[in-house]
Write a protein that holds these residues in place. Structure first.
Motif, PDB file in Angstrom:
ATOM      1  N   ASN A   1      -7.058   0.142   6.187  1.00  0.00           N
ATOM      2  CA  ASN A   1      -6.945   0.120   4.729  1.00  0.00           C
ATOM      3  C   ASN A   1      -5.952  -0.922   4.239  1.00  0.00           C
ATOM      4  O   ASN A   1      -6.148  -1.526   3.185  1.00  0.00           O
ATOM      5  CB  ASN A   1      -6.595   1.516   4.215  1.00  0.00           C
ATOM      6  CG  ASN A   1      -7.830   2.393   4.145  1.00  0.00           C
ATOM      7  OD1 ASN A   1      -8.671   2.228   3.273  1.00  0.00           O
ATOM      8  ND2 ASN A   1      -7.958   3.306   5.090  1.00  0.00           N
ATOM      9  N   ARG A   2      -4.897  -1.144   5.027  1.00  0.00           N
ATOM     10  CA  ARG A   2      -3.947  -2.196   4.664  1.00  0.00           C
ATOM     11  C   ARG A   2      -4.658  -3.551   4.697  1.00  0.00           C
ATOM     12  O   ARG A   2      -4.508  -4.368   3.792  1.00  0.00           O
ATOM     13  CB  ARG A   2      -2.762  -2.174   5.637  1.00  0.00           C
ATOM     14  CG  ARG A   2      -1.512  -2.790   5.081  1.00  0.00           C
ATOM     15  CD  ARG A   2      -0.282  -2.445   5.909  1.00  0.00           C
ATOM     16  NE  ARG A   2       0.409  -1.273   5.387  1.00  0.00           N
ATOM     17  CZ  ARG A   2       0.625  -0.167   6.084  1.00  0.00           C
ATOM     18  NH1 ARG A   2       0.202  -0.068   7.324  1.00  0.00           N
ATOM     19  NH2 ARG A   2       1.266   0.843   5.544  1.00  0.00           N
TER      20      ARG A   2
ATOM     21  N   LEU B   1      -4.634   3.624   8.645  1.00  0.00           N
ATOM     22  CA  LEU B   1      -3.706   2.879   7.786  1.00  0.00           C
ATOM     23  C   LEU B   1      -3.878   1.376   7.959  1.00  0.00           C
ATOM     24  O   LEU B   1      -3.890   0.623   6.975  1.00  0.00           O
ATOM     25  CB  LEU B   1      -2.261   3.285   8.098  1.00  0.00           C
ATOM     26  CG  LEU B   1      -1.866   4.723   7.734  1.00  0.00           C
ATOM     27  CD1 LEU B   1      -0.446   5.023   8.228  1.00  0.00           C
ATOM     28  CD2 LEU B   1      -1.957   4.952   6.235  1.00  0.00           C
ATOM     29  N   ALA B   2      -4.030   0.944   9.197  1.00  0.00           N
ATOM     30  CA  ALA B   2      -4.187  -0.492   9.472  1.00  0.00           C
ATOM     31  C   ALA B   2      -5.463  -1.031   8.821  1.00  0.00           C
ATOM     32  O   ALA B   2      -5.461  -2.121   8.229  1.00  0.00           O
ATOM     33  CB  ALA B   2      -4.206  -0.736  10.978  1.00  0.00           C
TER      34      ALA B   2
ATOM     35  N   ASP C   1      -2.862   6.046  12.340  1.00  0.00           N
ATOM     36  CA  ASP C   1      -2.329   4.679  12.327  1.00  0.00           C
ATOM     37  C   ASP C   1      -3.451   3.648  12.224  1.00  0.00           C
ATOM     38  O   ASP C   1      -3.327   2.650  11.509  1.00  0.00           O
ATOM     39  CB  ASP C   1      -1.495   4.428  13.593  1.00  0.00           C
ATOM     40  CG  ASP C   1      -0.148   5.159  13.559  1.00  0.00           C
ATOM     41  OD1 ASP C   1       0.241   5.641  12.477  1.00  0.00           O
ATOM     42  OD2 ASP C   1       0.489   5.256  14.621  1.00  0.00           O
TER      43      ASP C   1
ATOM     44  N   GLY D   1      -6.834  -4.112   1.741  1.00  0.00           N
ATOM     45  CA  GLY D   1      -6.136  -4.271   0.473  1.00  0.00           C
ATOM     46  C   GLY D   1      -6.112  -3.031  -0.399  1.00  0.00           C
ATOM     47  O   GLY D   1      -5.940  -3.124  -1.620  1.00  0.00           O
TER      48      GLY D   1
ATOM     49  N   VAL E   1       1.458   5.077   0.742  1.00  0.00           N
ATOM     50  CA  VAL E   1       0.932   6.141   1.601  1.00  0.00           C
ATOM     51  C   VAL E   1       1.407   7.481   1.040  1.00  0.00           C
ATOM     52  O   VAL E   1       2.606   7.761   0.996  1.00  0.00           O
ATOM     53  CB  VAL E   1       1.405   5.978   3.061  1.00  0.00           C
ATOM     54  CG1 VAL E   1       0.819   7.089   3.939  1.00  0.00           C
ATOM     55  CG2 VAL E   1       0.980   4.608   3.613  1.00  0.00           C
TER      56      VAL E   1
ATOM     57  N   MET F   1       0.842  -1.188   0.000  1.00  0.00           N
ATOM     58  CA  MET F   1       0.000   0.000   0.000  1.00  0.00           C
ATOM     59  C   MET F   1       0.881   1.244   0.000  1.00  0.00           C
ATOM     60  O   MET F   1       1.786   1.364   0.825  1.00  0.00           O
ATOM     61  CB  MET F   1      -0.911   0.001   1.239  1.00  0.00           C
ATOM     62  CG  MET F   1      -1.902   1.156   1.278  1.00  0.00           C
ATOM     63  SD  MET F   1      -3.054   1.036   2.689  1.00  0.00           S
ATOM     64  CE  MET F   1      -2.034   1.708   4.010  1.00  0.00           C
TER      65      MET F   1
END
Length: 200
Positions: free
Chosen positions: A98-99, A95-96, A92, A102, A3, A1
């Protein structure tokens, strides 16, 4: 991913550009929106403890808080020590999520990316810019903003030229919306092709 950090000085069109990334299907974490949420939630008791009388009904009264911290470097530092870690934790979590979903690309909208050492948190940086005249006109059109407040804010921000020199991409928002939108779409296409992000 990937950023992507989105930043720019006050009045440069960052919020509008962030919306364009969202419209292109890229998940966006908006630091200003996160601050609003935190001021109405977990940050309120911490702010009240440090700046008594700046909250009302469990939420931070932004105008009262501004009276206490604007022009007072030490007070501003105390406020930032409360807010920045909370915003960072919120980002954070974004981000987690969305990670895990996928998403190939996300945007962190960070107003003070260079000023707060945020460069190491992102893979690429987009800086939004406009002429000083356009910037000034936009800022002074906002309620409660004066020449003095603008000067005070700009004094704490890395100069626009320096931001642009450190950017991977620059979007000029001083033209029209179509030009800015085309620039956003070109960045998305360059980074992930036609694989749009997935909303968190």
């Amino acid at each position: 991913m990937i950023v992507l950090g989105l930043t720019g000085s006050i009045g440069m069109g960052k919020s509008t550009t962030a919306r364009m990334f969202a419209e292109a299907g890229v998940p966006v974490h908006d630091s200003d929106e996160a601050v609003h949420r935190l001021y109405a939630g977990k940050a309120a008791p911490l702010v009240e403890a440090t700046f008594p009388g700046t909250t009302r009904s469990g939420s931070v009264d932004r105008s009262k808080l501004a009276e206490r911290v604007l022009g007072d470097a030490a007070a501003l530092k105390r406020l930032e020590a409360i807010i920045h870690p909370l915003v960072r934790a919120d980002a954070d979590a974004f981000l987690a999520r969305n990670r895990a979903a996928g998403a190939p690309l996300v945007v962190l909208d960070i107003p003070l990316l260079f000023e707060t050492g945020g460069r190491d948190r992102v893979d690429k940086v987009v800086v939004v810019t406009a002429s000083a005249e356009i910037q000034r006109a936009r800022v002074l059109a906002r309620p409660g903003l004066s020449e003095e407040k603008l000067a005070s804010i700009l004094a704490r921000q890395v100069p626009d030229a320096e931001k642009r020199s450190q950017a991977d991409f620059v979007i000029d928002t001083g033209q029209d919306f179509d030009a800015a939108r085309a620039a956003v779409n070109a960045i998305v296409a360059e980074l992930v092709g036609d694989k749009a992000g997935k909303p968190a």
